[in-house]
Scaffold this active site. Structure first.
Site, mmCIF file in Angstrom:
data_model
loop_
_atom_site.group_PDB
_atom_site.id
_atom_site.type_symbol
_atom_site.label_atom_id
_atom_site.label_comp_id
_atom_site.label_asym_id
_atom_site.label_seq_id
_atom_site.Cartn_x
_atom_site.Cartn_y
_atom_site.Cartn_z
ATOM 1 N N HIS A 130 0.695 -5.578 2.638
ATOM 2 C CA HIS A 130 1.469 -4.782 3.578
ATOM 3 C C HIS A 130 2.925 -5.197 3.558
ATOM 4 O O HIS A 130 3.313 -6.078 2.814
ATOM 5 C CB HIS A 130 0.842 -4.927 4.977
ATOM 6 N N HIS A 182 0.826 -1.202 0.000
ATOM 7 C CA HIS A 182 0.000 0.000 0.000
ATOM 8 C C HIS A 182 0.862 1.254 0.000
ATOM 9 O O HIS A 182 2.047 1.222 0.342
ATOM 10 C CB HIS A 182 -0.932 0.008 1.212
#
Length: 150
Positions: free
Chosen positions: A149, A8
């Protein structure tokens, strides 16, 4: 299967050095620009499916990419970051000061030791492997993007 993995975009907690874990922190302005940049970079790629963590920082990054490909994002909580439990939102220094002995043990063996009310790396690996195995089965000869992540 061809697999793209991306992280992200930036959040304010990234800048502050705070462990986000499964806290749903949003992208900041830089993170939104980063999401657009990776979307443009991948716009010429053939992508058959997009999977994402259900946390907004990953899902919004994935949405930027999905918009170029007219694809729906398949959100899945198994792609979430490691849960840091009670230590989410803390910095490295704050975690260390909170419980020095546990912090030291966790740093030495995060595979089997978790933060308070968090999860171990072994548990993280189990859930990510299960999600990945499903993708491999469903998209054997396709190109898949996963936004997750660190």
């Amino acid at each position: 299967m061809k697999l793209f993995l991306t992280r992200h975009g930036q959040t304010d907690w990234n800048i502050a050095g705070r462990y986000q874990g499964q806290s749903d922190t949003p992208l900041n302005e830089t993170g939104l620009r980063q999401a657009e940049q990776i979307a443009k970079r991948l716009s010429s790629e053939t992508i058959h499916a997009i999977y994402s963590s259900d946390l907004s920082r990953a899902a919004n990054t994935a949405q930027s990419i999905a918009d170029f490909h007219s694809l729906e994002i398949k959100k899945d909580s198994r792609w979430r970051e490691l849960s840091f439990g009670d230590w989410e939102g803390l910095t490295y220094q704050e975690m260390s000061a909170h419980s020095p002995e546990l912090f030291e043990a966790w740093m030495k063996d995060p595979l089997m030791i978790s933060t308070p009310n968090g999860e171990t790396l072994a548990r993280l690996a189990e859930r990510v492997k299960a999600a990945f195995d499903e993708i491999k089965e469903e998209h054997a000869d396709q190109t898949v993007l996963v936004v997750a992540h660190s």
